[in-house]
Design a protein around this motif. Sequence first.
Motif, short mmCIF file in Angstrom:
data_model
loop_
_atom_site.label_atom_id
_atom_site.label_comp_id
_atom_site.label_asym_id
_atom_site.label_seq_id
_atom_site.Cartn_x
_atom_site.Cartn_y
_atom_site.Cartn_z
N ILE A 235 45.63 47.59 36.63
CA ILE A 235 44.46 47.21 37.42
C ILE A 235 43.29 46.94 36.49
O ILE A 235 43.06 47.69 35.53
N VAL A 236 42.57 45.86 36.77
CA VAL A 236 41.37 45.52 36.00
C VAL A 236 40.24 45.23 36.97
O VAL A 236 40.38 44.40 37.87
N LYS A 251 45.15 35.24 35.21
CA LYS A 251 45.89 35.97 34.17
C LYS A 251 46.46 37.28 34.73
O LYS A 251 47.60 37.67 34.41
N LEU A 252 45.69 37.96 35.55
CA LEU A 252 46.19 39.18 36.17
C LEU A 252 47.28 38.87 37.19
O LEU A 252 48.28 39.58 37.29
N ALA A 253 47.10 37.78 37.93
CA ALA A 253 48.10 37.40 38.93
C ALA A 253 49.43 37.04 38.28
O ALA A 253 50.50 37.31 38.85
N ARG A 258 46.65 44.20 39.62
CA ARG A 258 45.57 44.16 40.60
C ARG A 258 44.27 43.72 39.95
O ARG A 258 43.98 44.08 38.81
N ALA A 259 43.46 43.00 40.72
CA ALA A 259 42.16 42.56 40.25
C ALA A 259 41.09 43.02 41.23
O ALA A 259 41.21 42.80 42.44
N ILE A 260 40.07 43.68 40.71
CA ILE A 260 38.86 43.95 41.48
C ILE A 260 37.78 43.06 40.87
O ILE A 260 37.25 43.37 39.80
N LEU A 261 37.51 41.95 41.53
CA LEU A 261 36.58 40.97 40.98
C LEU A 261 35.23 41.06 41.68
O LEU A 261 35.15 40.93 42.90
N GLY A 471 36.12 39.02 46.31
CA GLY A 471 36.82 39.87 47.26
C GLY A 471 37.03 41.31 46.83
O GLY A 471 37.63 42.10 47.57
N GLY A 472 36.57 41.71 45.66
CA GLY A 472 36.76 43.07 45.19
C GLY A 472 35.82 44.05 45.88
O GLY A 472 34.78 43.66 46.42
#
Length: 522
Positions: A235-236, A251-253, A258-261, A471-472
Amino acid sequence: MPAAIPTVKDEALAILKGLGVADSAYAASGLDARSPITGETVAVLREDDRASTAAAIGRADEAFKVWRSVPAPRRGELVRLLGEELRAAKADLGRLVTIEAGKITSEGLGEVQEMIDICDFAVGLSRQLYGLTIATERPDHRMMETWHPLGVCGVISAFNFPVAVWSWNAALAFVCGDSVVWKPSEKTPLTALAVAAIFNRAAKRFGEVPAGLLEVIVGGREAGEALVEDARVPIVSATGSTAMGRKVGPKLAERFARAILELGGNNAAIVAPTADLDLALRGIAFAAMGTAGQRCTTLRRLFVHDSVYDALVPRLAKVYATVSIGDPRTAGTLVGPLIDKAAFDGMEKALAEVTALGATVHGGGRREIGGADAWYAAPALVEMPSQAGPMLHETFAPILYVVRYTDFDDALALHNAVGAGLSSSIFTLDLREAERFVSVAGSDCGIANVNIGPSGAEIGGAFGGEKETGGGREAGSDAWKAYMRRATNTINYGTTLPLAQGVTFDVDASAEKLRPTHPIVI
Protein backbone atom coordinates in the motif's frame (compact mmCIF):
# COMPACT_ATOMS: atom_id res chain seq x y z
CA MET A 1 13.00 48.52 1.80
CA PRO A 2 11.95 46.19 4.62
CA ALA A 3 14.51 45.30 7.25
CA ALA A 4 16.52 42.17 6.50
CA ILE A 5 15.08 38.97 7.91
CA PRO A 6 17.45 37.19 10.33
CA THR A 7 19.09 34.00 9.13
CA VAL A 8 17.06 30.85 9.71
CA LYS A 9 19.91 28.35 9.38
CA ASP A 10 21.23 28.49 12.93
CA GLU A 11 17.72 28.37 14.39
CA ALA A 12 16.76 25.34 12.31
CA LEU A 13 19.95 23.42 13.06
CA ALA A 14 19.56 24.11 16.78
CA ILE A 15 16.02 22.71 16.71
CA LEU A 16 17.15 19.62 14.83
CA LYS A 17 19.98 19.02 17.29
CA GLY A 18 17.68 19.51 20.26
CA LEU A 19 15.20 16.98 18.88
CA GLY A 20 17.96 14.42 18.40
CA VAL A 21 18.54 14.34 14.63
CA ALA A 22 21.83 12.54 14.16
CA ASP A 23 24.84 14.10 12.48
CA SER A 24 24.84 11.15 10.05
CA ALA A 25 21.80 12.73 8.34
CA TYR A 26 24.02 15.45 6.91
CA ALA A 27 26.48 15.18 4.06
CA ALA A 28 29.00 17.22 2.11
CA SER A 29 26.87 16.82 -1.00
CA GLY A 30 23.36 15.58 -1.57
CA LEU A 31 19.92 17.14 -1.16
CA ASP A 32 19.83 20.84 -0.32
CA ALA A 33 17.25 21.59 2.36
CA ARG A 34 16.27 25.23 2.10
CA SER A 35 13.92 27.66 3.80
CA PRO A 36 11.48 29.67 1.67
CA ILE A 37 11.64 32.46 4.26
CA THR A 38 14.97 33.61 2.85
CA GLY A 39 15.74 31.02 0.20
CA GLU A 40 18.93 30.02 1.98
CA THR A 41 20.15 26.44 2.29
CA VAL A 42 19.76 25.24 5.85
CA ALA A 43 21.51 21.89 5.50
CA VAL A 44 22.75 19.38 2.96
CA LEU A 45 21.40 15.89 3.53
CA ARG A 46 22.54 12.44 2.51
CA GLU A 47 20.30 11.28 -0.32
CA ASP A 48 18.80 7.83 -0.80
CA ASP A 49 19.04 6.02 -4.10
CA ARG A 50 17.32 2.83 -5.29
CA ALA A 51 19.67 0.57 -3.37
CA SER A 52 19.34 2.34 -0.03
CA THR A 53 15.58 2.66 -0.53
CA ALA A 54 15.34 -1.08 -1.15
CA ALA A 55 17.36 -1.72 1.99
CA ALA A 56 15.01 0.48 4.03
CA ILE A 57 12.01 -1.38 2.66
CA GLY A 58 13.67 -4.65 3.60
CA ARG A 59 14.11 -3.48 7.19
CA ALA A 60 10.49 -2.34 7.29
CA ASP A 61 9.32 -5.68 5.93
CA GLU A 62 11.15 -7.55 8.68
CA ALA A 63 9.73 -5.17 11.28
CA PHE A 64 6.22 -5.83 9.98
CA LYS A 65 6.60 -9.56 10.53
CA VAL A 66 7.17 -8.86 14.22
CA TRP A 67 4.80 -5.91 14.71
CA ARG A 68 1.77 -7.63 13.17
CA SER A 69 1.71 -10.13 16.05
CA VAL A 70 1.74 -7.46 18.75
CA PRO A 71 -1.82 -7.03 20.11
CA ALA A 72 -3.52 -3.96 18.67
CA PRO A 73 -4.10 -2.23 22.04
CA ARG A 74 -0.40 -2.67 22.75
CA ARG A 75 0.39 -1.13 19.36
CA GLY A 76 -1.84 1.74 20.39
CA GLU A 77 0.38 2.33 23.40
CA LEU A 78 3.26 3.21 21.07
CA VAL A 79 1.09 5.77 19.31
CA ARG A 80 -0.03 7.16 22.68
CA LEU A 81 3.61 7.68 23.61
CA LEU A 82 4.23 9.30 20.22
CA GLY A 83 1.42 11.74 20.98
CA GLU A 84 3.04 12.57 24.31
CA GLU A 85 6.39 13.21 22.66
CA LEU A 86 4.73 15.42 20.03
CA ARG A 87 3.09 17.45 22.79
CA ALA A 88 6.48 17.98 24.40
CA ALA A 89 8.08 18.93 21.07
CA LYS A 90 5.15 20.96 19.69
CA ALA A 91 6.83 24.36 19.92
CA ASP A 92 10.07 23.21 18.31
CA LEU A 93 8.50 21.09 15.59
CA GLY A 94 5.94 23.79 14.81
CA ARG A 95 8.74 26.31 14.48
CA LEU A 96 10.61 23.98 12.15
CA VAL A 97 7.49 23.61 9.97
CA THR A 98 7.39 27.40 9.75
CA ILE A 99 11.06 27.59 8.81
CA GLU A 100 10.98 24.83 6.20
CA ALA A 101 7.49 25.18 4.70
CA GLY A 102 6.96 28.92 5.23
CA LYS A 103 3.75 28.59 7.25
CA ILE A 104 2.86 31.31 9.73
CA THR A 105 3.45 30.43 13.38
CA SER A 106 -0.14 29.48 14.22
CA GLU A 107 -0.37 27.21 11.18
CA GLY A 108 2.94 25.52 11.98
CA LEU A 109 1.75 24.82 15.51
CA GLY A 110 -1.66 23.81 14.19
CA GLU A 111 -0.08 21.20 11.95
CA VAL A 112 1.64 19.58 14.93
CA GLN A 113 -1.67 19.71 16.80
CA GLU A 114 -3.18 17.68 13.93
CA MET A 115 -0.51 15.07 14.58
CA ILE A 116 -1.38 14.97 18.25
CA ASP A 117 -5.09 14.72 17.45
CA ILE A 118 -4.68 11.79 15.04
CA CYS A 119 -2.55 9.99 17.64
CA ASP A 120 -5.39 10.36 20.14
CA PHE A 121 -7.84 9.06 17.52
CA ALA A 122 -5.61 6.11 16.66
CA VAL A 123 -5.12 5.11 20.29
CA GLY A 124 -8.88 4.72 20.68
CA LEU A 125 -9.02 2.96 17.33
CA SER A 126 -6.53 0.35 18.54
CA ARG A 127 -9.36 -1.17 20.61
CA GLN A 128 -11.97 -0.79 17.86
CA LEU A 129 -10.64 -2.67 14.82
CA TYR A 130 -14.00 -4.36 14.54
CA GLY A 131 -15.17 -7.01 12.11
CA LEU A 132 -18.73 -8.27 11.65
CA THR A 133 -20.71 -11.38 12.49
CA ILE A 134 -22.69 -12.19 9.36
CA ALA A 135 -25.91 -14.18 9.06
CA THR A 136 -25.35 -17.51 7.32
CA GLU A 137 -27.85 -19.71 5.49
CA ARG A 138 -26.24 -22.93 6.75
CA PRO A 139 -27.21 -24.47 10.11
CA ASP A 140 -24.51 -24.97 12.74
CA HIS A 141 -22.23 -22.49 11.00
CA ARG A 142 -20.91 -19.06 11.89
CA MET A 143 -19.69 -16.49 9.37
CA MET A 144 -17.64 -13.45 10.29
CA GLU A 145 -15.03 -11.06 8.97
CA THR A 146 -11.68 -10.36 10.55
CA TRP A 147 -9.12 -7.67 9.83
CA HIS A 148 -5.40 -8.32 9.66
CA PRO A 149 -2.32 -6.10 9.21
CA LEU A 150 -1.46 -5.54 5.56
CA GLY A 151 2.30 -5.00 5.41
CA VAL A 152 4.71 -2.17 4.67
CA CYS A 153 2.88 1.12 4.14
CA GLY A 154 4.62 3.63 1.90
CA VAL A 155 3.88 7.29 2.55
CA ILE A 156 4.80 9.99 0.02
CA SER A 157 4.02 13.40 1.48
CA ALA A 158 3.93 16.90 -0.01
CA PHE A 159 5.66 20.08 1.14
CA ASN A 160 2.53 21.98 2.13
CA PHE A 161 1.70 19.65 5.05
CA PRO A 162 5.14 18.21 5.67
CA VAL A 163 4.31 16.31 8.88
CA ALA A 164 0.53 16.16 9.39
CA VAL A 165 -0.19 14.07 6.28
CA TRP A 166 2.42 11.53 7.37
CA SER A 167 0.73 11.24 10.76
CA TRP A 168 -2.74 10.72 9.22
CA ASN A 169 -1.32 7.62 7.60
CA ALA A 170 1.34 6.46 10.04
CA ALA A 171 -0.74 6.64 13.25
CA LEU A 172 -3.39 4.44 11.65
CA ALA A 173 -0.86 2.14 10.01
CA PHE A 174 0.98 1.53 13.29
CA VAL A 175 -2.15 0.58 15.26
CA CYS A 176 -3.31 -1.57 12.33
CA GLY A 177 -0.04 -3.52 12.58
CA ASP A 178 1.83 -2.13 9.57
CA SER A 179 5.34 -0.71 9.30
CA VAL A 180 5.92 2.60 7.49
CA VAL A 181 8.43 3.81 4.91
CA TRP A 182 8.16 7.57 4.50
CA LYS A 183 9.43 9.59 1.58
CA PRO A 184 8.88 13.26 2.42
CA SER A 185 8.88 15.96 -0.23
CA GLU A 186 12.40 16.85 -1.29
CA LYS A 187 11.36 20.44 -0.42
CA THR A 188 10.72 19.60 3.26
CA PRO A 189 13.00 16.77 4.42
CA LEU A 190 14.15 18.38 7.68
CA THR A 191 10.76 18.16 9.36
CA ALA A 192 10.61 14.45 8.46
CA LEU A 193 13.97 13.81 10.10
CA ALA A 194 12.75 15.68 13.16
CA VAL A 195 9.58 13.57 13.35
CA ALA A 196 11.64 10.39 13.02
CA ALA A 197 13.76 11.51 15.97
CA ILE A 198 10.61 12.20 18.00
CA PHE A 199 9.26 8.77 17.05
CA ASN A 200 12.50 7.20 18.24
CA ARG A 201 11.97 8.80 21.64
CA ALA A 202 8.54 7.21 21.86
CA ALA A 203 9.94 3.87 20.67
CA LYS A 204 12.65 3.95 23.34
CA ARG A 205 10.02 4.47 26.03
CA PHE A 206 7.88 1.68 24.53
CA GLY A 207 10.85 -0.66 24.65
CA GLU A 208 9.81 -3.38 22.19
CA VAL A 209 9.71 -1.66 18.81
CA PRO A 210 11.32 -3.72 16.03
CA ALA A 211 14.04 -1.92 14.14
CA GLY A 212 12.72 -0.60 10.85
CA LEU A 213 9.15 0.04 11.98
CA LEU A 214 9.59 3.60 10.67
CA GLU A 215 12.04 4.25 7.87
CA VAL A 216 12.58 7.70 6.31
CA ILE A 217 14.06 7.92 2.84
CA VAL A 218 15.37 11.29 1.70
CA GLY A 219 15.52 11.99 -1.99
CA GLY A 220 13.74 12.84 -5.18
CA ARG A 221 12.09 10.92 -7.98
CA GLU A 222 14.48 7.95 -7.94
CA ALA A 223 13.72 7.14 -4.31
CA GLY A 224 10.00 7.67 -4.84
CA GLU A 225 9.92 5.36 -7.86
CA ALA A 226 11.80 2.68 -5.95
CA LEU A 227 9.22 2.84 -3.17
CA VAL A 228 6.26 2.70 -5.56
CA GLU A 229 7.66 -0.19 -7.59
CA ASP A 230 8.74 -2.48 -4.73
CA ALA A 231 6.54 -5.57 -4.39
CA ARG A 232 7.16 -5.67 -0.64
CA VAL A 233 5.07 -2.49 -0.25
CA PRO A 234 1.38 -3.49 -0.62
CA ILE A 235 0.00 0.00 0.00
CA VAL A 236 1.22 3.49 -0.88
CA SER A 237 -0.38 6.74 0.23
CA ALA A 238 0.75 9.52 -2.09
CA THR A 239 -0.09 13.20 -1.67
CA GLY A 240 0.71 15.64 -4.45
CA SER A 241 -0.39 16.89 -7.82
CA THR A 242 -2.78 15.13 -10.17
CA ALA A 243 0.14 14.80 -12.59
CA MET A 244 2.08 12.88 -9.94
CA GLY A 245 -0.94 10.68 -9.28
CA ARG A 246 -1.23 9.78 -12.96
CA LYS A 247 2.26 8.30 -12.71
CA VAL A 248 2.01 6.66 -9.29
CA GLY A 249 -1.47 5.15 -9.72
CA PRO A 250 -0.76 3.03 -12.80
CA LYS A 251 2.54 1.76 -11.38
CA LEU A 252 0.76 0.53 -8.26
CA ALA A 253 -2.06 -0.95 -10.33
CA GLU A 254 0.45 -2.94 -12.40
CA ARG A 255 1.43 -4.93 -9.33
CA PHE A 256 -2.05 -4.86 -7.73
CA ALA A 257 -0.93 -2.70 -4.81
CA ARG A 258 -3.35 -0.39 -3.06
CA ALA A 259 -3.19 3.34 -3.70
CA ILE A 260 -4.42 6.08 -1.41
CA LEU A 261 -4.17 9.10 -3.69
CA GLU A 262 -4.65 12.63 -2.35
CA LEU A 263 -4.14 14.82 -5.38
CA GLY A 264 -5.21 18.23 -6.71
CA GLY A 265 -8.11 20.30 -5.46
CA ASN A 266 -9.65 23.16 -7.46
CA ASN A 267 -12.03 23.98 -4.63
CA ALA A 268 -15.04 26.28 -4.84
CA ALA A 269 -17.63 28.01 -2.68
CA ILE A 270 -21.04 29.45 -3.47
CA VAL A 271 -22.31 32.60 -1.75
CA ALA A 272 -26.10 32.55 -1.89
CA PRO A 273 -28.52 35.51 -1.55
CA THR A 274 -29.28 34.67 2.10
CA ALA A 275 -25.65 34.27 3.16
CA ASP A 276 -24.35 35.85 6.35
CA LEU A 277 -21.83 38.07 4.55
CA ASP A 278 -19.71 38.79 7.63
CA LEU A 279 -19.34 35.08 8.24
CA ALA A 280 -18.67 34.43 4.56
CA LEU A 281 -16.02 37.15 4.40
CA ARG A 282 -14.02 35.60 7.23
CA GLY A 283 -14.41 32.07 5.93
CA ILE A 284 -13.40 33.03 2.40
CA ALA A 285 -10.36 35.05 3.50
CA PHE A 286 -8.74 32.22 5.45
CA ALA A 287 -9.68 29.52 2.96
CA ALA A 288 -8.25 31.50 0.03
CA MET A 289 -5.15 33.08 1.58
CA GLY A 290 -4.13 30.70 4.38
CA THR A 291 -0.77 28.97 3.81
CA ALA A 292 -0.26 31.46 0.95
CA GLY A 293 -2.80 29.52 -1.10
CA GLN A 294 -0.73 26.35 -0.85
CA ARG A 295 -3.26 24.01 0.75
CA CYS A 296 -4.88 21.23 -1.22
CA THR A 297 -8.15 22.54 0.24
CA THR A 298 -7.47 26.19 -0.60
CA LEU A 299 -10.50 28.09 -1.92
CA ARG A 300 -9.74 28.90 -5.56
CA ARG A 301 -13.16 29.59 -7.15
CA LEU A 302 -15.99 31.69 -5.73
CA PHE A 303 -19.50 31.96 -7.19
CA VAL A 304 -21.38 34.94 -5.75
CA HIS A 305 -25.07 35.62 -6.35
CA ASP A 306 -25.71 38.82 -8.27
CA SER A 307 -27.86 40.24 -5.46
CA VAL A 308 -24.97 40.22 -2.94
CA TYR A 309 -21.98 40.52 -5.27
CA ASP A 310 -21.56 44.29 -4.86
CA ALA A 311 -21.93 44.00 -1.10
CA LEU A 312 -19.30 41.29 -0.71
CA VAL A 313 -16.63 41.50 -3.38
CA PRO A 314 -15.49 45.11 -2.75
CA ARG A 315 -15.14 44.24 0.96
CA LEU A 316 -13.13 41.20 0.02
CA ALA A 317 -10.88 43.31 -2.22
CA LYS A 318 -10.13 45.59 0.76
CA VAL A 319 -9.12 42.58 2.85
CA TYR A 320 -6.80 41.46 0.05
CA ALA A 321 -5.24 44.93 -0.13
CA THR A 322 -4.51 45.09 3.59
CA VAL A 323 -3.53 41.52 4.51
CA SER A 324 -0.13 41.36 6.20
CA ILE A 325 2.56 39.59 4.15
CA GLY A 326 6.01 38.81 5.49
CA ASP A 327 8.29 36.63 7.58
CA PRO A 328 5.98 33.89 8.88
CA ARG A 329 7.83 33.89 12.21
CA THR A 330 6.75 37.47 12.87
CA ALA A 331 3.66 38.12 14.99
CA GLY A 332 0.83 39.56 12.93
CA THR A 333 1.90 38.01 9.62
CA LEU A 334 -0.97 36.22 7.88
CA VAL A 335 0.63 35.30 4.56
CA GLY A 336 4.14 33.90 4.30
CA PRO A 337 6.26 32.99 1.27
CA LEU A 338 5.55 30.71 -1.64
CA ILE A 339 7.63 27.57 -1.50
CA ASP A 340 9.90 28.50 -4.42
CA LYS A 341 10.32 30.41 -7.67
CA ALA A 342 8.41 27.82 -9.68
CA ALA A 343 5.34 28.48 -7.55
CA PHE A 344 5.65 32.23 -8.11
CA ASP A 345 6.14 31.78 -11.86
CA GLY A 346 3.03 29.59 -12.02
CA MET A 347 1.03 32.32 -10.30
CA GLU A 348 2.30 35.01 -12.64
CA LYS A 349 1.51 32.90 -15.68
CA ALA A 350 -2.06 32.27 -14.54
CA LEU A 351 -2.67 35.96 -13.82
CA ALA A 352 -1.35 36.95 -17.24
CA GLU A 353 -3.65 34.45 -18.94
CA VAL A 354 -6.81 35.58 -17.13
CA THR A 355 -5.97 39.23 -17.75
CA ALA A 356 -5.96 38.40 -21.45
CA LEU A 357 -9.43 36.89 -20.99
CA GLY A 358 -10.78 40.19 -19.67
CA ALA A 359 -10.49 39.58 -15.94
CA THR A 360 -10.02 42.33 -13.35
CA VAL A 361 -7.12 41.51 -11.04
CA HIS A 362 -6.87 42.95 -7.54
CA GLY A 363 -3.49 42.38 -5.91
CA GLY A 364 -0.89 39.92 -7.05
CA GLY A 365 2.77 40.57 -7.81
CA ARG A 366 5.98 39.93 -5.95
CA ARG A 367 6.84 41.50 -2.62
CA GLU A 368 10.51 42.28 -2.07
CA ILE A 369 10.88 40.46 1.23
CA GLY A 370 13.58 38.10 2.44
CA GLY A 371 16.12 38.57 -0.34
CA ALA A 372 16.55 37.58 -3.96
CA ASP A 373 15.95 33.88 -3.36
CA ALA A 374 12.70 34.28 -1.39
CA TRP A 375 9.37 34.41 -3.22
CA TYR A 376 6.66 36.37 -1.46
CA ALA A 377 3.53 37.24 -3.44
CA ALA A 378 0.50 39.38 -2.72
CA PRO A 379 -2.70 37.30 -2.84
CA ALA A 380 -4.77 38.01 -5.94
CA LEU A 381 -8.54 38.44 -6.15
CA VAL A 382 -9.63 38.01 -9.76
CA GLU A 383 -13.07 39.04 -11.03
CA MET A 384 -13.80 36.81 -14.02
CA PRO A 385 -16.42 37.41 -16.73
CA SER A 386 -16.97 33.64 -16.81
CA GLN A 387 -15.33 30.42 -15.69
CA ALA A 388 -12.57 29.85 -18.23
CA GLY A 389 -8.84 29.41 -18.78
CA PRO A 390 -6.68 28.90 -15.68
CA MET A 391 -9.78 28.98 -13.49
CA LEU A 392 -10.53 25.46 -14.66
CA HIS A 393 -7.23 24.14 -13.29
CA GLU A 394 -5.47 24.30 -9.95
CA THR A 395 -2.71 26.89 -9.56
CA PHE A 396 -0.95 26.25 -6.26
CA ALA A 397 -0.80 29.89 -5.20
CA PRO A 398 -3.07 32.51 -3.55
CA ILE A 399 -5.40 33.27 -6.46
CA LEU A 400 -9.16 33.47 -5.91
CA TYR A 401 -11.36 33.69 -9.00
CA VAL A 402 -14.82 35.25 -8.57
CA VAL A 403 -17.80 34.84 -10.91
CA ARG A 404 -21.35 36.20 -10.64
CA TYR A 405 -24.34 33.91 -10.85
CA THR A 406 -28.12 34.34 -10.83
CA ASP A 407 -29.46 30.77 -10.86
CA PHE A 408 -28.48 28.20 -8.22
CA ASP A 409 -28.53 25.31 -10.68
CA ASP A 410 -26.10 27.19 -12.92
CA ALA A 411 -23.78 27.90 -9.98
CA LEU A 412 -23.84 24.24 -8.96
CA ALA A 413 -23.05 23.16 -12.51
CA LEU A 414 -20.09 25.56 -12.65
CA HIS A 415 -18.95 24.34 -9.26
CA ASN A 416 -18.79 20.74 -10.48
CA ALA A 417 -17.38 21.51 -13.94
CA VAL A 418 -13.71 20.93 -13.10
CA GLY A 419 -11.54 17.84 -12.95
CA ALA A 420 -10.74 17.87 -9.24
CA GLY A 421 -13.26 17.02 -6.54
CA LEU A 422 -11.69 17.55 -3.14
CA SER A 423 -13.46 20.18 -1.04
CA SER A 424 -16.38 22.60 -1.39
CA SER A 425 -18.71 24.85 0.53
CA ILE A 426 -21.81 26.99 0.39
CA PHE A 427 -22.72 30.05 2.43
CA THR A 428 -26.49 30.17 2.79
CA LEU A 429 -29.25 30.41 5.37
CA ASP A 430 -31.70 28.73 2.99
CA LEU A 431 -32.25 25.17 4.26
CA ARG A 432 -33.24 23.90 0.83
CA GLU A 433 -30.08 25.23 -0.81
CA ALA A 434 -27.92 23.80 1.96
CA GLU A 435 -29.51 20.37 1.74
CA ARG A 436 -29.32 20.32 -2.05
CA PHE A 437 -25.64 21.22 -1.89
CA VAL A 438 -24.77 18.24 0.33
CA SER A 439 -27.19 15.86 -1.44
CA VAL A 440 -26.35 13.29 -4.10
CA ALA A 441 -27.28 15.87 -6.76
CA GLY A 442 -25.16 18.62 -5.17
CA SER A 443 -21.41 19.03 -4.71
CA ASP A 444 -19.42 16.21 -6.29
CA CYS A 445 -16.53 16.61 -3.85
CA GLY A 446 -15.34 14.38 -1.05
CA ILE A 447 -15.88 17.26 1.39
CA ALA A 448 -19.00 19.45 1.23
CA ASN A 449 -19.45 22.14 3.90
CA VAL A 450 -22.19 24.60 4.80
CA ASN A 451 -21.38 28.06 6.24
CA ILE A 452 -17.71 27.21 6.60
CA GLY A 453 -14.96 27.36 4.01
CA PRO A 454 -13.52 24.32 2.24
CA SER A 455 -10.23 24.55 4.11
CA GLY A 456 -9.33 23.30 7.58
CA ALA A 457 -10.74 19.77 7.90
CA GLU A 458 -10.71 17.95 11.24
CA ILE A 459 -9.11 14.53 11.62
CA GLY A 460 -12.31 12.85 12.83
CA GLY A 461 -13.75 12.65 9.34
CA ALA A 462 -12.27 10.73 6.42
CA PHE A 463 -10.25 13.18 4.32
CA GLY A 464 -10.09 12.93 0.54
CA GLY A 465 -11.81 13.66 -2.73
CA GLU A 466 -13.20 12.30 -5.96
CA LYS A 467 -12.44 12.51 -9.69
CA GLU A 468 -8.91 13.79 -10.34
CA THR A 469 -8.32 14.14 -6.62
CA GLY A 470 -7.79 10.39 -6.65
CA GLY A 471 -10.50 8.89 -4.45
CA GLY A 472 -8.24 8.19 -1.48
CA ARG A 473 -9.30 8.62 2.14
CA GLU A 474 -7.09 9.27 5.15
CA ALA A 475 -7.47 10.14 8.85
CA GLY A 476 -10.85 9.55 10.52
CA SER A 477 -14.08 7.58 10.12
CA ASP A 478 -13.30 4.12 8.70
CA ALA A 479 -10.21 5.14 6.71
CA TRP A 480 -8.29 2.59 8.82
CA LYS A 481 -9.67 -0.22 6.68
CA ALA A 482 -7.33 0.73 3.82
CA TYR A 483 -4.34 -0.27 5.96
CA MET A 484 -5.60 -3.78 6.70
CA ARG A 485 -6.71 -6.82 4.78
CA ARG A 486 -10.15 -8.31 5.30
CA ALA A 487 -10.79 -12.03 5.68
CA THR A 488 -14.24 -13.62 5.61
CA ASN A 489 -14.34 -16.70 7.85
CA THR A 490 -16.92 -19.49 7.93
CA ILE A 491 -16.79 -21.95 10.83
CA ASN A 492 -18.72 -25.23 10.84
CA TYR A 493 -19.38 -26.40 14.40
CA GLY A 494 -21.81 -29.17 13.38
CA THR A 495 -21.41 -32.73 12.07
CA THR A 496 -22.89 -32.26 8.60
CA LEU A 497 -21.56 -30.38 5.59
CA PRO A 498 -24.37 -28.44 3.93
CA LEU A 499 -23.22 -26.37 0.96
CA ALA A 500 -24.38 -22.87 0.16
CA GLN A 501 -26.95 -22.13 -2.54
CA GLY A 502 -28.43 -25.63 -2.13
CA VAL A 503 -25.58 -27.33 -3.97
CA THR A 504 -25.23 -31.07 -3.25
CA PHE A 505 -21.94 -32.85 -3.70
CA ASP A 506 -21.67 -35.99 -1.55
CA VAL A 507 -18.64 -38.20 -0.97
CA ASP A 508 -18.87 -41.93 -0.23
CA ALA A 509 -16.44 -41.89 2.65
CA SER A 510 -16.22 -45.68 2.97
CA ALA A 511 -15.11 -46.13 -0.62
CA GLU A 512 -13.30 -42.78 -0.75
CA LYS A 513 -15.08 -42.06 -3.98
CA LEU A 514 -17.25 -39.21 -5.16
CA ARG A 515 -20.91 -40.21 -5.37
CA PRO A 516 -23.13 -37.77 -7.27
CA THR A 517 -26.60 -37.46 -5.80
CA HIS A 518 -28.12 -36.64 -9.18
CA PRO A 519 -27.51 -38.25 -12.59
CA ILE A 520 -24.81 -36.54 -14.62
CA VAL A 521 -26.13 -35.43 -17.98
CA ILE A 522 -23.62 -35.12 -20.78
